[in-house]
Scaffold this motif. Structure first.
Motif, mmCIF file in Angstrom:
data_model
loop_
_atom_site.group_PDB
_atom_site.id
_atom_site.type_symbol
_atom_site.label_atom_id
_atom_site.label_comp_id
_atom_site.label_asym_id
_atom_site.label_seq_id
_atom_site.Cartn_x
_atom_site.Cartn_y
_atom_site.Cartn_z
ATOM 1 N N PHE A 91 0.823 -1.203 0.000
ATOM 2 C CA PHE A 91 0.000 0.000 0.000
ATOM 3 C C PHE A 91 0.862 1.261 0.000
ATOM 4 C CE2 PHE A 91 -1.762 3.296 2.835
ATOM 5 C CZ PHE A 91 -2.793 3.749 2.033
ATOM 6 N N ASN A 92 1.877 1.317 0.853
ATOM 7 C CA ASN A 92 2.752 2.500 0.903
ATOM 8 C C ASN A 92 3.512 2.695 -0.396
ATOM 9 O OD1 ASN A 92 2.422 3.685 3.576
ATOM 10 N ND2 ASN A 92 3.290 1.790 4.391
ATOM 11 N N ARG A 93 3.908 1.608 -1.022
ATOM 12 C CA ARG A 93 4.623 1.720 -2.289
ATOM 13 C C ARG A 93 3.712 2.245 -3.401
ATOM 14 N NH1 ARG A 93 6.257 -3.035 -2.383
ATOM 15 N NH2 ARG A 93 4.938 -3.993 -3.980
ATOM 16 N N LYS A 94 2.485 1.742 -3.466
ATOM 17 C CA LYS A 94 1.559 2.185 -4.505
ATOM 18 C C LYS A 94 1.068 3.599 -4.245
ATOM 19 C CE LYS A 94 -0.149 -2.186 -6.363
ATOM 20 N NZ LYS A 94 0.244 -1.865 -7.737
ATOM 21 N N LEU A 95 0.862 3.959 -2.965
ATOM 22 C CA LEU A 95 0.440 5.323 -2.643
ATOM 23 C C LEU A 95 1.525 6.326 -2.993
ATOM 24 C CD1 LEU A 95 -1.810 7.056 -1.307
ATOM 25 C CD2 LEU A 95 -0.572 6.799 0.847
ATOM 26 N N ASP A 96 2.774 5.963 -2.758
ATOM 27 C CA ASP A 96 3.896 6.838 -3.100
ATOM 28 C C ASP A 96 3.976 7.043 -4.610
ATOM 29 O OD1 ASP A 96 6.409 8.126 -1.829
ATOM 30 O OD2 ASP A 96 7.204 7.046 -3.570
ATOM 31 N N GLY A 97 3.721 5.971 -5.372
ATOM 32 C CA GLY A 97 3.744 6.105 -6.832
ATOM 33 C C GLY A 97 2.525 6.823 -7.384
ATOM 34 N N LEU A 98 1.410 6.836 -6.630
ATOM 35 C CA LEU A 98 0.197 7.491 -7.102
ATOM 36 C C LEU A 98 0.258 9.005 -6.963
ATOM 37 C CD1 LEU A 98 -2.814 7.153 -8.057
ATOM 38 C CD2 LEU A 98 -3.410 7.066 -5.614
ATOM 39 N N ALA A 99 1.100 9.520 -6.081
ATOM 40 C CA ALA A 99 1.117 10.955 -5.776
ATOM 41 C C ALA A 99 1.355 11.790 -7.031
ATOM 42 C CB ALA A 99 2.191 11.245 -4.722
#
Length: 322
Positions: free
Chosen positions: A236-244
């Motif tokens: 989740f943290n990895r995908k949220l970081d890439g979504l920013a």
């Protein structure tokens, strides 16, 4: 002589008292008129401010990043003989209320109840039949993870906008959202640590290669994945970081496009062109082999909307799909 003087003095005093009484009446009348005028002006100002607030809420909710327009001809709503095309909210009203107050000046801020009251009748919550077939894959994957984490009690909210705001200094700052800001580039969402490492099941949209008859092509499927709570948090943290970065670009493009439409000159025009899904051509009477086989012809509809200073004009072209 003394009697005449006393009578004249009494008459003079009576005249002075009458003059003062008349002056007080004039002053009271003027004050009453001022109060009525002030109340009338106050009502007019309050009514004008309420109208401006309502127009601002309508404009805010009708933005493409806050609601999507249903394209079907039958997707209309009529109220008091006013027919409008339906728009479906892409976020909960509570989240939109927070976003509205965060970008408006103080005099246009509203309570949640008043914000809901000003919501236009043609902007509605999505129904079960309002399928969204153009959702963003990056947003959907993060949304699926955040909902699962909230269900497990590890997150307080599943709102993507709130989660992104929690890991950056300023969601309107390009450096922060591109994750190159020295202060917040390593920030992560604060979550409650899982008590147990039990197996958790979640869903994700993935792109997988499929081979059929010696031909390989990419296919998108909604795949069920499983792992521990820690592994899901890491994903989740990895995908949220890439979504920013993607989220910032999307909001910035929508904002610039809206500003461009509002500032068009007489010799300028904005053209928005897109294509709809292919439509199968049907006949009134069809043989069974034609109906169930692969012989049905298809047609592609290309839609276009032209924005100018004079108004909006829509076009559509139909082409044969081979």
């Amino acid at each position: 002589m003394n009697r005449m003087k006393r009578e004249m003095e009494a008459a003079r005093q009576e005249t002075e008292r009458f003059r003062k009484r008349l002056e007080r009446l004039r002053q009271n009348r003027a004050m009453s008129q001022e109060k009525v005028k002030f109340k009338t002006q106050g009502k007019r100002v309050a009514k004008k401010l309420a109208l401006e607030r309502k127009e601002t809420v309508v404009e805010f909710l009708c933005r493409d990043e806050n609601s999507r327009l249903l394209p079907g001809k039958k997707y209309t709503v009529t109220k008091n003989k006013n027919k409008q095309q339906r728009r479906v909210l892409v976020k909960p009203l509570a989240e939109l209320h927070i976003s509205y107050n965060s970008e408006m000046e103080r005099q246009r801020m509203l309570s949640y109840r008043q914000f809901v009251r000003y919501c236009p009748f043609y902007v509605t919550r999505p129904k079960a039949s309002d399928r969204n077939t153009c959702a963003c894959m990056d947003h959907e994957n993060v949304k699926l993870l955040s909902e699962k984490l909230q269900q497990k009690g590890l997150l307080k909210t599943s709102s993507v906008s709130e989660l992104l705001s929690a890991i950056v200094c300023n969601p309107d700052n390009m450096a922060c959202m591109y994750r190159i800001c020295a202060k917040c580039c390593y920030n992560e969402v604060e979550v409650s640590q899982p008590q147990t490492e039990e197996t958790v099941v979640w869903s994700q949209w993935v792109r997988k290669p499929v081979t059929e008859e010696q031909r390989t092509f990419m296919n998108f499927v909604k795949e069920t994945q499983n792992g521990t709570s820690s592994e899901m948090l890491e994903l989740f943290n990895r995908k949220l970081d890439g979504l920013a970065k993607h989220h910032f670009n999307w909001l910035h493009q929508a904002k610039e496009c809206r500003a461009l439409k509002d500032s068009l000159k007489d010799d300028e025009i904005v053209v928005h062109v897109d294509f709809a899904e292919n439509f199968g051509c049907k006949l009134n009477r069809e043989v069974q082999a034609f109906h169930f086989g692969g012989n049905r012809r298809q047609a592609t509809v290309h839609s276009c909307v032209a924005y100018s200073s004079d108004g909006v004009q829509s076009f559509a072209t139909i082409s044969t799909d081979f």
